[in-house]
Design an enzyme around this catalytic site. Structure first.
Site, mmCIF file in Angstrom:
data_model
loop_
_atom_site.group_PDB
_atom_site.id
_atom_site.type_symbol
_atom_site.label_atom_id
_atom_site.label_comp_id
_atom_site.label_asym_id
_atom_site.label_seq_id
_atom_site.Cartn_x
_atom_site.Cartn_y
_atom_site.Cartn_z
ATOM 1 C CG HIS A 402 26.378 55.505 58.857
ATOM 2 N ND1 HIS A 402 26.825 54.387 59.511
ATOM 3 C CD2 HIS A 402 25.105 55.698 59.264
ATOM 4 C CE1 HIS A 402 25.856 53.916 60.270
ATOM 5 N NE2 HIS A 402 24.793 54.695 60.142
ATOM 6 C CB THR A 661 42.812 34.374 31.244
ATOM 7 O OG1 THR A 661 43.078 33.840 32.532
ATOM 8 C CG2 THR A 661 41.392 34.854 31.152
ATOM 9 C CG ASP A 663 46.684 28.328 26.573
ATOM 10 O OD1 ASP A 663 47.869 28.564 26.293
ATOM 11 O OD2 ASP A 663 46.295 27.276 27.104
ATOM 12 C CB CYS A 710 40.458 27.628 35.539
ATOM 13 S SG CYS A 710 40.520 27.153 33.816
#
Ligand code: PEP
Ligand code: MG
Length: 766
Positions: A402, A661, A663, A710
């Site tokens: 495009h 994540t 741990d 987190c």
């Protein structure tokens, strides 16, 4: 009235009957070129359909007073018209003609029900002064008479895609002056496919041909979704002059159900050259034949199946010899400038200007006259901005995408297929775009003696994402800086530093100064962050005190010595063992709520059992805090245990889940996150970790429970892409990663939406 015409009945003079595509295929067929057999449902058949179904007045009514520069209005009305056409009842005699012709095509092709491509062929489509390329739909791999009838009807509807309506309004064509024929053609199951230009459309060199090629069906190249290899052929001896091998992330194939699918390109093919010298020669020879036949420069769609070359479409190249709107500066050899990006030169001219990156169509107003529009790939609703831009640079695409088509028509320099323009370039950076060489230089290029240093200004782009982008805060002192990122809130406020910062063990504070003093330690830290973010929500995580870190505090001598503190006395199990501390944290939240801070949520760390949730709620209730009611209450998923029994936690009653994540990775793959000897094995993207995350997000989604992340993985773009695809509701990243993650999320959301739209096909070719 001729409702259907076969290729041997058609020639170039029959655009009004068969549309540009159909007429050109007839011409090629009769010239003995390798064209797959086809019949055309004529433009007359389309008019007959519109007349018999009495749709013309209704369509005119819908389109009256349309504002094509208002994308919402354009999309809305276009959809209404297309629904009207698709849902209308096809006149019986037309339906029968299509069915009979399809049956005949099956016979010619060997007797079995055959796969066909049903392609729109508009009567005004290939007018030399309008690049209407690709604006109407094509349906690939259609099998069965009813399906063919249906696809033809959808092609009719595609005459009213937003893109087509936009073009016609802009060009001043009456919507009913243009009619649509549909080509029904035996499908070539291409192993390789692409486009051939018999003249180099970029530098307008008549001694060069350009061949673009990619793996699988040609759909990806034509639509600009796949960046193809580009080969420059010397027309005088058909030798290969130049090769640009693109990274071909995806390819289009026919799956076992006959559906056209975009799939990831197998790793070994991604960067592999698609066409051999021999294949290029074969294609170039056909190109020469076609150009000779038409006696003009042509743009040809080709496919290769089992070594056989097929020509699927040919039309005149519409942009050669066009007067350039923008004065092209020449960059002499003497110019020294830093090259920022290389891509495919898609529209010639050299201009300098300020970068404006469009991550989202909603940011379209960012582009002011003379800016350089940088985006992943342009879409039709970006055309108003493309008109204002002095140059266009895209991550994706090839010579027929495009961006390439429109910029050539506008006479705007354009570089496509850079792969990383949107990451390398920054808003307000001054760059120079060479649309012929396909190079983006740093700064404004002047003659050597007057060359000025590049002016680079970094500015955050306002990107809105559906997925909330939050920030992690460990030290209340950085709250202001964290809030300045514009994050939607704090996804993790760690409590540990509030204590570590005082240097005194909480038990000592309790023993020596009493409960209120400890409550104040917590309240002070939380207040700082709640203030900085107010009214944006912050999520306070209760103390996750590892014995080794707390031992160093004044009064910390009693902390037990553990072999592996990471698997020891920490998290909510310790919190419940020392309820006197946890109680102070809960009291601090209660106090702040009473002060008017209604933006504080609570979550608990390292849970493994719903009993822990119950006990924390009970403790809170006893001090007059109703978790889940007064404040939102959630758990961290940091253990495989919590991930595996997530439904039990949901039953126990939680409002949200946050994936820890850091741990979760260590417990899943048995790598102590603090042990440097195994650090090299620590992988948050280990398939087992990802599998747990995916299942938690999907299960929570099913139950209407919000999900966030987190851990550090939330600051990694490659993982974040997956999380967004799985349906995570918010991401909490590090302060320095917020901008990148916001962009990653925005791009992923757009891709997910785009994929869904393409799957549904309810927006036609838009
Ligand atoms: C986690 O485990 O991912 C997490 C965010 O908690 P912490 O790093 O504080 O253990
Ligand atoms: Mg943790």
């Amino acid at each position: 009235m001729k409702l259907v015409a076969w290729l041997d009945e058609l020639s170039n003079d029959d655009v009004n009957i068969a549309g540009g595509k159909g007429a050109s295929l007839g011409e090629m067929w009769n010239a003995g070129l390798p064209v797959p057999p086809a019949f055309v449902v004529t433009a007359e058949a389309y008019r007959y359909f519109i007349r018999e179904t009495k749709l013309d007045e209704k369509i005119r009514e819908i389109l009256r007073g349309i504002d094509v520069n208002n994308s919402e209005d354009l999309m809305d009305r276009s959809k209404k018209v297309r629904d009207l056409i698709t849902n209308a009842k096809m006149p019986k005699d037309l339906e029968l003609s299509i069915i009979e012709s399809y049956n005949k095509l099956c016979e010619i092709s060997g007797g079995e029900e055959t796969f066909v491509a049903v392609r729109s062929s508009a009567t005004a489509e290939d007018l030399p002064d309008a690049s209407f390329a690709g604006q109407q739909d094509t349906y690939l791999n259609i099998k069965g008479a009813d399906e063919v009838v249906n696809a033809v009807q959808r092609c009719f509807a595609s005459l009213f895609t937003p893109r087509a309506v936009f073009y016609r309004e802009q060009k001043g064509f009456d919507h009913f002056q243009v009619a649509l024929a549909a080509v029904v053609q035996k499908m070539v199951n291409a192993e390789k496919a692409g486009v051939l230009f018999t003249v180099n459309p970029i530098n307008q060199n008549y001694d060069e041909m350009v061949i673009e090629g990619a793996w699988g069906l040609g759909e990806g190249v034509v639509s600009g979704t796949v960046s193809p290899d580009t080969y420059i052929i010397d027309k005088t001896d058909l030798s290969v002059k130049d090769i640009y091998i693109a990274r071909k992330e995806t390819m289009f194939v026919k799956d076992e159900n006959g559906e056209t699918r975009e799939i990831p390109t197998p790793e070994d093919l991604k960067e592999k050259r698609v066409l051999s010298d021999e294949e290029l020669k074969k294609l170039a020879e056909k190109g020469i034949l076609i150009e000779k036949h038409y006696n003009r420069p042509m743009d040809i769609e080709w496919a290769l199946e089992s070594g056989e070359v097929y020509m699927l479409q040919a039309r005149p190249i519409t942009t050669l010899g066009k007067e350039k709107k923008k004065e092209a500066k020449k960059i002499g050899e003497e110019i020294e400038a830093k090259i920022l990006l290389k891509g495919i030169g898609a529209s010639p001219g050299v201009v300098s200007g300020k970068v404006k990156i469009l991550y989202d169509i909603e940011e379209i107003d960012k582009i002011k006259e003379g800016d350089i529009l940088v985006t992943k790939m342009t879409t039709p609703d970006m055309v108003p901005a493309m008109k204002k831009a002095s140059a266009i640079v895209t991550d994706d695409g090839g010579l027929t995408c495009h961006a390439a088509i429109i910029s050539r028509e506008l006479g705007t320099p354009c570089v496509v297929g850079t792969q990383k323009a949107t990451t390398v370039l920054k808003d307000n950076m001054v760059i120079t775009v060479d649309g012929e060489k396909g190079i983006v230089y740093e700064g404004e290029i002047k003659k050597k003696e007057e060359a000025a240093p590049a002016q680079v200004v970094y500015a955050g782009a306002p990107i809105i994402t559906a997925t909330e982008i939050k920030v992690n805060v460990s030290m209340p002192e950085v709250a202001e800086r964290a809030a300045a990122t514009g994050a939607d809130g704090v996804g993790l406020l760690r409590a540990e530093h509030m204590i570590l910062g005082t240097g005194v063990h909480p038990i000592k504070v309790l023993e020596e100064k009493g409960e209120e003093a400890l409550v104040d330690v917590f309240a002070e830290g939380i207040r700082k962050v709640a203030d900085a973010f107010y009214p944006r929500p912050i999520t306070y995580r209760t103390l996750d005190a590892p014995t080794d870190e707390f031992r160093g505090l004044e009064g910390g001598d009693d902390e037990p010595e553990e072999h592996n503190p990471m698997m020891g006395w920490r998290g909510i199990r310790r919190g419940l063992d020392q309820p006197e501390i946890l109680k102070c944290e809960l009291l601090a939240i209660k106090k702040l709520r009473e002060e008017g801070y209604k933006n504080i949520n609570i979550m608990i760390p390292l849970v493994t059992s719903p009993d822990e949730v119950r006990e924390v709620k009970k403790l809170a209730y006893e001090i007059g805090l109703n978790l889940g009611k007064d404040v939102e209450f959630g758990i961290m998923v940091e253990t495989p245990a919590a991930a595996l029994i997530i439904e039990d936690f949901i039953k126990e009653g939680i409002n949200f889940v946050s994936l820890g994540t850091n741990d979760l990775t260590q417990y899943t793959i048995a790598i102590d996150r603090n042990n440097e000897f195994v650090a090299k094995y620590y992988r948050e993207n280990h398939p087992a970790v990802l599998k747990l995350i995916e299942s938690v997000i999907k299960t929570c989604k099913k139950h209407g429970i919000k999900t966030s992340i987190c851990g550090q993985a939330g600051s990694r773009p490659a993982i974040v892409e997956k999380l967004v695809e799985w349906g995570i509701t918010s991401i909490s990243a590090n302060i320095d990663a917020i901008d990148t993650i916001r962009k990653t999320v925005a791009r992923t959301e757009q891709r997910v939406i785009l994929d869904a739209i393409r799957d549904k096909k309810d927006m036609g070719n838009f």
